[in-house]
Design a protein around this motif. Structure first.
Motif, PDB file in Angstrom:
ATOM      1  N   ILE A  10       0.843  -1.196   0.000  1.00  0.00           N
ATOM      2  CA  ILE A  10       0.000   0.000   0.000  1.00  0.00           C
ATOM      3  C   ILE A  10       0.876   1.243   0.000  1.00  0.00           C
ATOM      4  N   SER A  11       0.269   2.371  -0.322  1.00  0.00           N
ATOM      5  CA  SER A  11       1.018   3.622  -0.313  1.00  0.00           C
ATOM      6  C   SER A  11       0.988   4.231   1.082  1.00  0.00           C
ATOM      7  N   ARG A  12       1.896   5.166   1.310  1.00  0.00           N
ATOM      8  CA  ARG A  12       1.988   5.814   2.619  1.00  0.00           C
ATOM      9  C   ARG A  12       0.753   6.624   2.961  1.00  0.00           C
ATOM     10  N   ASP A  13       0.042   7.087   1.936  1.00  0.00           N
ATOM     11  CA  ASP A  13      -1.137   7.910   2.212  1.00  0.00           C
ATOM     12  C   ASP A  13      -2.420   7.079   2.303  1.00  0.00           C
ATOM     13  N   ALA A  14      -2.283   5.773   2.421  1.00  0.00           N
ATOM     14  CA  ALA A  14      -3.457   4.901   2.586  1.00  0.00           C
ATOM     15  C   ALA A  14      -4.158   5.241   3.896  1.00  0.00           C
ATOM     16  N   SER A  15      -5.469   5.166   3.856  1.00  0.00           N
ATOM     17  CA  SER A  15      -6.244   5.431   5.076  1.00  0.00           C
ATOM     18  C   SER A  15      -6.075   4.266   6.051  1.00  0.00           C
ATOM     19  N   ASP A  16      -6.482   4.494   7.294  1.00  0.00           N
ATOM     20  CA  ASP A  16      -6.405   3.425   8.290  1.00  0.00           C
ATOM     21  C   ASP A  16      -7.236   2.217   7.858  1.00  0.00           C
ATOM     22  N   ALA A  17      -8.385   2.485   7.242  1.00  0.00           N
ATOM     23  CA  ALA A  17      -9.243   1.392   6.769  1.00  0.00           C
ATOM     24  C   ALA A  17      -8.550   0.609   5.658  1.00  0.00           C
ATOM     25  N   GLU A  18      -7.831   1.309   4.757  1.00  0.00           N
ATOM     26  CA  GLU A  18      -7.112   0.638   3.675  1.00  0.00           C
ATOM     27  C   GLU A  18      -5.952  -0.190   4.220  1.00  0.00           C
ATOM     28  N   VAL A  19      -5.288   0.324   5.253  1.00  0.00           N
ATOM     29  CA  VAL A  19      -4.195  -0.425   5.892  1.00  0.00           C
ATOM     30  C   VAL A  19      -4.743  -1.719   6.473  1.00  0.00           C
ATOM     31  N   LYS A  20      -5.835  -1.600   7.203  1.00  0.00           N
ATOM     32  CA  LYS A  20      -6.439  -2.778   7.831  1.00  0.00           C
ATOM     33  C   LYS A  20      -6.905  -3.784   6.778  1.00  0.00           C
ATOM     34  N   LYS A  21      -7.497  -3.288   5.702  1.00  0.00           N
ATOM     35  CA  LYS A  21      -7.976  -4.168   4.636  1.00  0.00           C
ATOM     36  C   LYS A  21      -6.811  -4.909   3.982  1.00  0.00           C
ATOM     37  N   ALA A  22      -5.725  -4.176   3.692  1.00  0.00           N
ATOM     38  CA  ALA A  22      -4.548  -4.802   3.079  1.00  0.00           C
ATOM     39  C   ALA A  22      -3.954  -5.856   4.009  1.00  0.00           C
ATOM     40  N   TYR A  23      -3.890  -5.527   5.291  1.00  0.00           N
ATOM     41  CA  TYR A  23      -3.366  -6.480   6.276  1.00  0.00           C
ATOM     42  C   TYR A  23      -4.217  -7.751   6.304  1.00  0.00           C
ATOM     43  N   ARG A  24      -5.516  -7.588   6.364  1.00  0.00           N
ATOM     44  CA  ARG A  24      -6.408  -8.755   6.439  1.00  0.00           C
ATOM     45  C   ARG A  24      -6.305  -9.623   5.190  1.00  0.00           C
ATOM     46  N   GLU A  25      -6.233  -8.985   4.021  1.00  0.00           N
ATOM     47  CA  GLU A  25      -6.125  -9.755   2.778  1.00  0.00           C
ATOM     48  C   GLU A  25      -4.828 -10.550   2.730  1.00  0.00           C
ATOM     49  N   MET A  26      -3.726  -9.907   3.131  1.00  0.00           N
ATOM     50  CA  MET A  26      -2.445 -10.615   3.105  1.00  0.00           C
ATOM     51  C   MET A  26      -2.396 -11.707   4.176  1.00  0.00           C
ATOM     52  N   ALA A  27      -2.977 -11.408   5.330  1.00  0.00           N
ATOM     53  CA  ALA A  27      -3.004 -12.409   6.404  1.00  0.00           C
ATOM     54  C   ALA A  27      -3.827 -13.625   5.983  1.00  0.00           C
ATOM     55  N   ARG A  28      -4.916 -13.376   5.294  1.00  0.00           N
ATOM     56  CA  ARG A  28      -5.747 -14.477   4.806  1.00  0.00           C
ATOM     57  C   ARG A  28      -4.973 -15.311   3.772  1.00  0.00           C
ATOM     58  N   LYS A  29      -4.236 -14.627   2.915  1.00  0.00           N
ATOM     59  CA  LYS A  29      -3.501 -15.310   1.856  1.00  0.00           C
ATOM     60  C   LYS A  29      -2.335 -16.126   2.390  1.00  0.00           C
ATOM     61  N   TYR A  30      -1.599 -15.580   3.360  1.00  0.00           N
ATOM     62  CA  TYR A  30      -0.363 -16.220   3.814  1.00  0.00           C
ATOM     63  C   TYR A  30      -0.473 -16.901   5.181  1.00  0.00           C
ATOM     64  N   HIS A  31      -1.675 -17.008   5.713  1.00  0.00           N
ATOM     65  CA  HIS A  31      -1.803 -17.621   7.040  1.00  0.00           C
ATOM     66  C   HIS A  31      -1.256 -19.046   7.000  1.00  0.00           C
ATOM     67  N   PRO A  32      -0.408 -19.402   7.970  1.00  0.00           N
ATOM     68  CA  PRO A  32       0.212 -20.739   7.979  1.00  0.00           C
ATOM     69  C   PRO A  32      -0.779 -21.894   7.953  1.00  0.00           C
ATOM     70  N   ASP A  33      -1.995 -21.684   8.458  1.00  0.00           N
ATOM     71  CA  ASP A  33      -2.998 -22.760   8.428  1.00  0.00           C
ATOM     72  C   ASP A  33      -3.338 -23.172   6.996  1.00  0.00           C
ATOM     73  N   ASN A  34      -3.135 -22.263   6.048  1.00  0.00           N
ATOM     74  CA  ASN A  34      -3.408 -22.578   4.643  1.00  0.00           C
ATOM     75  C   ASN A  34      -2.333 -23.468   4.033  1.00  0.00           C
ATOM     76  N   TYR A  35      -1.216 -23.611   4.721  1.00  0.00           N
ATOM     77  CA  TYR A  35      -0.065 -24.323   4.153  1.00  0.00           C
ATOM     78  C   TYR A  35       0.377 -25.510   5.004  1.00  0.00           C
ATOM     79  N   VAL A  36      -0.527 -26.043   5.805  1.00  0.00           N
ATOM     80  CA  VAL A  36      -0.208 -27.208   6.627  1.00  0.00           C
ATOM     81  C   VAL A  36       0.157 -28.368   5.707  1.00  0.00           C
ATOM     82  N   ASN A  37       1.198 -29.102   6.065  1.00  0.00           N
ATOM     83  CA  ASN A  37       1.705 -30.231   5.275  1.00  0.00           C
ATOM     84  C   ASN A  37       2.089 -29.823   3.851  1.00  0.00           C
ATOM     85  N   SER A  38       2.571 -28.608   3.710  1.00  0.00           N
ATOM     86  CA  SER A  38       2.992 -28.101   2.407  1.00  0.00           C
ATOM     87  C   SER A  38       4.458 -27.696   2.497  1.00  0.00           C
TER      88      SER A  38
END
Length: 197
Positions: A10-38
């Motif tokens: 995200i860019s530095r001028d992202a709103s707090d809501a955009e920061v949170k949204k980006a964090y949640r999307e990346m956390a969902r994508k890279y959460h270790p539970d998604n990669y068990v036995n991988s």
């Protein structure tokens, strides 16, 4: 640490809501539970740790603006350092890690070097057609760069040679029935020339 905004894409001028949204999307994508036995589980764990640290750092710096000036990333982030690290990863054959590092760049930061390295990653994965498109973009963005131009010329030559031998003109991934050993070796030789120490 790397620029936390770059980590979250995200860019530095992202709103707090955009920061949170980006964090949640990346956390969902890279959460270790998604990669068990991988085989990617360690990488996902490392990435998740980086995402959490970036989000935490942004939250702290926004709560205390003077903190940004002392953390070392305000105005001092150098993508060249990251690109050098990505080149080393490609050279070492750690293509998955190199691709993850490339994917964290914000769309606005994906210039000629980014496109060249993305092409190199795709080439190593056997996606020649897609690699060629990224090399073309790199050449378009920096037409004077001889490394980018040579990469594009080499992959075009390999694809044209393959098409002449097989009569197939649009192979995308390397597989036994659509990509000869000679073409694979030519592309491997190409990679080694660009990434040998």
């Amino acid at each position: 640490m790397n620029d936390p905004y770059k980590v979250l894409g995200i860019s530095r001028d992202a709103s707090d809501a955009e920061v949170k949204k980006a964090y949640r999307e990346m956390a969902r994508k890279y959460h270790p539970d998604n990669y068990v036995n991988s085989p990617m589980s360690d990488l996902a764990e490392e990435k998740m740790k980086e995402i959490n640290e970036a989000y935490e750092e942004i939250q702290k710096s926004r709560a205390n603006p003077s903190r940004q000036r002392t953390t070392g990333y305000e105005g001092e982030y150098d993508p060249r350092t990251t690109y050098d690290q990505i080149r080393r990863l490609i050279n070492a054959g750690n293509i998955a890690r190199a691709e993850v590092m490339l994917d964290i760049f914000a769309l606005s930061d994906r210039g000629a070097e980014w496109n060249f390295l993305k092409g190199c990653v795709l080439l190593r994965k056997g996606f020649y057609y897609d690699a060629q498109k990224y090399f073309e973009t790199a050449c378009y963005l920096d037409p004077q760069n001889s490394e980018y131009r040579e990469a594009l010329n080499n992959i075009r030559y390999a694809r044209n040679s393959h098409a002449e031998r097989t009569g197939k003109s649009n192979t995308n991934a390397c597989s036994c029935d659509c990509c000869s050993l000679c073409t694979s070796l030519l592309c491997l030789n190409f990679c080694c020339r660009f990434f040998s120490p």
